[in-house]
Design an enzyme around this catalytic site. Structure first.
Site, PDB file in Angstrom:
ATOM      1  N   VAL A 182       9.846   1.636 -39.530  1.00 45.95           N
ATOM      2  CA  VAL A 182      10.099   2.330 -40.700  1.00 45.95           C
ATOM      3  C   VAL A 182       9.582   3.792 -40.297  1.00 45.95           C
ATOM      4  O   VAL A 182      10.181   4.327 -40.868  1.00 45.95           O
ATOM      5  CB  VAL A 182       8.925   1.920 -41.694  1.00 45.95           C
TER       6      VAL A 182
ATOM      7  N   LYS B 209       4.400  -3.629 -49.406  1.00 42.51           N
ATOM      8  CA  LYS B 209       4.457  -4.692 -50.443  1.00 42.51           C
ATOM      9  C   LYS B 209       2.974  -5.820 -50.583  1.00 42.51           C
ATOM     10  O   LYS B 209       2.781  -5.891 -52.069  1.00 42.51           O
ATOM     11  CB  LYS B 209       5.853  -5.816 -50.562  1.00 42.51           C
TER      12      LYS B 209
ATOM     13  N   LYS C 154       7.465  -9.616 -53.664  1.00 49.11           N
ATOM     14  CA  LYS C 154       8.533  -8.754 -54.482  1.00 49.11           C
ATOM     15  C   LYS C 154       8.575  -8.863 -55.924  1.00 49.11           C
ATOM     16  O   LYS C 154       8.716  -8.516 -56.242  1.00 49.11           O
ATOM     17  CB  LYS C 154       9.267  -8.971 -53.541  1.00 49.11           C
TER      18      LYS C 154
HETATM   19  N1  LIG Z   1      10.365  -3.890 -40.704  1.00 50.85           N
HETATM   20  C1  LIG Z   1      11.022  -3.088 -42.319  1.00 50.85           C
HETATM   21  O1  LIG Z   1      12.327  -3.499 -42.241  1.00 50.85           O
HETATM   22  C2  LIG Z   1       9.924  -3.610 -43.934  1.00 50.85           C
HETATM   23  C3  LIG Z   1      10.754  -3.421 -44.545  1.00 50.85           C
HETATM   24  C4  LIG Z   1      10.412  -2.922 -45.547  1.00 50.85           C
HETATM   25  C5  LIG Z   1       8.946  -2.882 -46.145  1.00 50.85           C
HETATM   26  N2  LIG Z   1       8.423  -2.697 -44.821  1.00 50.85           N
HETATM   27  C6  LIG Z   1       6.940  -2.729 -44.485  1.00 50.85           C
HETATM   28  O2  LIG Z   1       6.576  -0.643 -43.948  1.00 50.85           O
HETATM   29  C7  LIG Z   1       5.279  -0.934 -43.201  1.00 50.85           C
HETATM   30  C8  LIG Z   1       5.816  -0.806 -42.447  1.00 50.85           C
HETATM   31  O3  LIG Z   1       5.454  -1.952 -41.561  1.00 50.85           O
HETATM   32  P1  LIG Z   1       6.852  -2.307 -40.135  1.00 50.85           P
HETATM   33  O4  LIG Z   1       7.566  -2.745 -39.848  1.00 50.85           O
HETATM   34  O5  LIG Z   1       7.319  -0.406 -39.664  1.00 50.85           O
HETATM   35  O6  LIG Z   1       5.433  -2.269 -39.769  1.00 50.85           O
HETATM   36  P2  LIG Z   1       5.070  -1.981 -37.612  1.00 50.85           P
HETATM   37  O7  LIG Z   1       6.188  -1.884 -36.348  1.00 50.85           O
HETATM   38  O8  LIG Z   1       4.569  -3.288 -37.321  1.00 50.85           O
HETATM   39  O9  LIG Z   1       4.259  -0.970 -37.091  1.00 50.85           O
HETATM   40  C9  LIG Z   1       3.083  -0.646 -38.056  1.00 50.85           C
HETATM   41  C10 LIG Z   1       2.235   1.281 -37.649  1.00 50.85           C
HETATM   42  O10 LIG Z   1       1.165   1.685 -38.451  1.00 50.85           O
HETATM   43  C11 LIG Z   1       0.553   1.935 -37.152  1.00 50.85           C
HETATM   44  N3  LIG Z   1      -0.860   1.670 -37.634  1.00 50.85           N
HETATM   45  C12 LIG Z   1      -1.482   0.113 -37.438  1.00 50.85           C
HETATM   46  N4  LIG Z   1      -2.384   0.208 -37.860  1.00 50.85           N
HETATM   47  C13 LIG Z   1      -3.044   1.134 -37.826  1.00 50.85           C
HETATM   48  C14 LIG Z   1      -4.411   2.112 -37.953  1.00 50.85           C
HETATM   49  N5  LIG Z   1      -5.525   1.863 -38.430  1.00 50.85           N
HETATM   50  N6  LIG Z   1      -4.248   3.182 -37.678  1.00 50.85           N
HETATM   51  C15 LIG Z   1      -3.182   4.352 -37.441  1.00 50.85           C
HETATM   52  N7  LIG Z   1      -2.198   3.632 -37.018  1.00 50.85           N
HETATM   53  C16 LIG Z   1      -1.730   2.338 -37.140  1.00 50.85           C
HETATM   54  C17 LIG Z   1       0.834   1.145 -35.597  1.00 50.85           C
HETATM   55  O11 LIG Z   1       0.466   2.087 -34.634  1.00 50.85           O
HETATM   56  P3  LIG Z   1       0.773   1.432 -32.990  1.00 50.85           P
HETATM   57  O12 LIG Z   1       2.365   1.075 -32.927  1.00 50.85           O
HETATM   58  O13 LIG Z   1       0.474   2.405 -32.365  1.00 50.85           O
HETATM   59  O14 LIG Z   1       0.665   0.184 -33.174  1.00 50.85           O
HETATM   60  C18 LIG Z   1       2.136   1.137 -36.075  1.00 50.85           C
HETATM   61  O15 LIG Z   1       3.361   2.629 -35.432  1.00 50.85           O
HETATM   62  C19 LIG Z   1       4.756  -2.862 -43.979  1.00 50.85           C
HETATM   63  O16 LIG Z   1       3.782  -2.345 -45.053  1.00 50.85           O
HETATM   64  C20 LIG Z   1       5.875  -3.877 -44.643  1.00 50.85           C
HETATM   65  O17 LIG Z   1       5.257  -4.558 -45.161  1.00 50.85           O
HETATM   66  C21 LIG Z   1       8.548  -2.844 -43.999  1.00 50.85           C
END
Ligand SMILES: NC(=O)c1ccc[n+]([C@@H]2O[C@H](COP(=O)([O-])OP(=O)(O)OC[C@H]3O[C@@H](n4cnc5c(N)ncnc54)[C@H](OP(=O)(O)O)[C@@H]3O)[C@@H](O)[C@H]2O)c1
Length: 435
Positions: free
Chosen positions: A20, A111, A211
């Protein structure tokens, strides 16, 4: 064209650059000039916090912007809006709370955090008089949060029924259209990148319950204790029942169901049979949809992509632009008086009233149907229709019974009696039916 002097700059600090977060940066890179032209607001990405500085990214970000320390964003007085996109409970909660206490506006897609520990965070945002945007937390690109908060503000909402997990909907669509098992459909979803290697949160219904908690809080204007949501996933669904449901004119969906009744709120996530002509039945693959019944606006259906880089980034940006307009003085930045929430009772699952699909595996001999019907009748359950399916094995024949509306505790008592009396050879399959 706006004159440069009239352009207001709003500084953003992004925490998390995964799916995201990368989408948000890409949308900013592509569309911030047009946002500036339309709104007179320049959105400037000042800092991005990640875990690893050396990881290859889906988007190009200047190395100078990157930090491993969220505090560099939280403590930077020039940053107006903090965007939390790391997910999970900790340290996301501490990050959001520190941002609010430090006077930042906050946008999140988290969420799980809002569903499980949202109340103290919403309370803090109110006390700090700061905005907490969370459009991206439910159904990605579908602006359902804004619709419930603003578009339907004058309505009493009685029903919210959602297909809110694209992974499950993709799996169920595959099982129904291709006649494949849950395991094979899950594998296909993983190969396509629609399911995680560990699919627990999706296929066991937890993500849908997160959700539902957020939707019900807004829709029914009540606090929602997450642990009181009844949750069943789709692992135990068999292709046989999906095929039989189809023969009877129904599809099977994982539904998040919220109903605000005079006895309390029904909050439940489980596989549900829906008539094939129900608007939610046409929602296929990874798409999401939310059906809302509002007393003034009537029935509404919101449909779109519920996850993924760009649909979710679109929702994050909608909150950012909304907040930026307030910072720029185009709208009131102060939170309105906090909405007073009720503490409505959550009905236990045993107290809900629904129609049911029951599949009994019985021996093909005279009197069995009569025994089933008598036992159901004794428990105040009326039969809508009975269907006996062909079987090559007379020792185990499927009998499908569709019931009229019955109380779940009566259904469960009847099934226990039927098992105890040795009428059936396996555990009876029970699927709730919505109209
Ligand atoms: N993916 C979807 O389609 C989607 C849809 C709706 C809602 N969401 C929500 O959006 C949020 C993000 O999801 P995502 O899919 O983008 O997750 P993701 O791909 O796993 O990315 C998480 C990011 O957070 C960084 N991170 C984790 N812990 C950290 C910390 N302590 N300090 C600094 N950076 C940190 C990671 O860094 P590194 O890259 O360096 O590891 C990574 O860049 C979640 O709450 C999820 O439920 C996601």
């Amino acid at each position: 064209m706006l004159r440069t002097s009239s352009v207001k700059t709003v500084n953003l600090g992004l925490i998390g650059l995964g799916t995201v977060g990368s989408g948000v940066v890409k949308v900013l890179q592509k569309n911030s000039a047009s946002i500036e032209k339309r709104t007179g607001i320049r959105l400037v990405l000042k800092r991005v916090a990640v875990r690893s500085l050396s990881k290859k990214r889906a988007v190009r970000v200047s190395r100078k912007l990157l930090t491993r320390h969220p505090e560099d964003i939280l403590g930077d007085p020039s940053i107006d809006v903090v965007i939390e996109l790391i997910g999970g409970i900790h340290p996301a909660r501490e990050i959001i709370e520190t941002a609010l206490r430090n006077g930042k506006q906050v946008v999140t897609a988290n969420k799980a955090l809002l569903a499980e520990q949202g109340e103290p965070i919403f309370g803090l945002a109110d006390r700090c008089r700061k905005k907490l945007g969370f459009e991206a937390s439910v159904c990605g690109g579908i602006p359902i949060i804004k619709a419930l908060k603003e578009g339907l503000a004058s309505n009493q909402i009685s029903h919210v029924l959602g297909i809110v997990n694209g992974t499950c909907n993709y799996i169920l669509t595959g099982m129904s259209q291709e006649g494949i098992s849950f395991g094979a459909a899950l594998k296909a979803a993983q190969t396509q990148g629609y399911a995680e290697q560990n699919p627990h949160l999706d296929v066991d219904g937890i993500d849908s319950a997160h959700k539902l908690a957020i939707l019900a809080r807004l829709g029914f204007r009540s606090r929602v204790p997450f642990r009181k949501i009844h949750v069943e996933g789709i692992r135990s669904l068999s292709i046989i029942d999906i095929e039989y449901a189809k023969d009877l004119g129904y599809g099977v969906k994982l539904l998040a169901i919220g109903k605000d009744t005079s006895h309390g709120m029904e909050l439940r996530v489980h596989p549900t049979m829906l008539p094939l002509d129900h608007p939610l039945s046409s929602v296929k693959g990874v798409y999401n949809a939310v059906f809302v019944h509002a007393d003034q606006a009537g029935d509404l259906l919101f449909y779109g992509k519920g996850a993924g880089m760009f649909p979710t980034a679109s929702a994050v940006l909608s909150d950012i632009v909304d907040i930026a307009k307030r910072i720029a003085g185009q709208a009131d930045l102060k939170s309105p008086r906090p909405v007073k929430l009720a503490d409505k009772k959550v009905l236990p699952i045993a107290e809900i009233v629904s129609k049911y699909y029951l599949r009994f595996q019985v021996e093909d001999k005279p009197g069995v149907l009569g025994t089933l019907a008598r036992t159901l009748g004794k428990h105040h359950i009326s039969i809508l229709s009975v269907h006996q399916k062909e079987s090559h094995d007379p020792r185990s024949v499927p009998v499908i019974i569709l019931t009229y509306e019955a109380r779940e505790k009566n259904i469960l008592k009847a099934l226990r009696t039927i098992h105890r009396d040795g009428v059936v050879q396996e555990k009876t399959v029970m699927v709730r039916v919505e109209q």
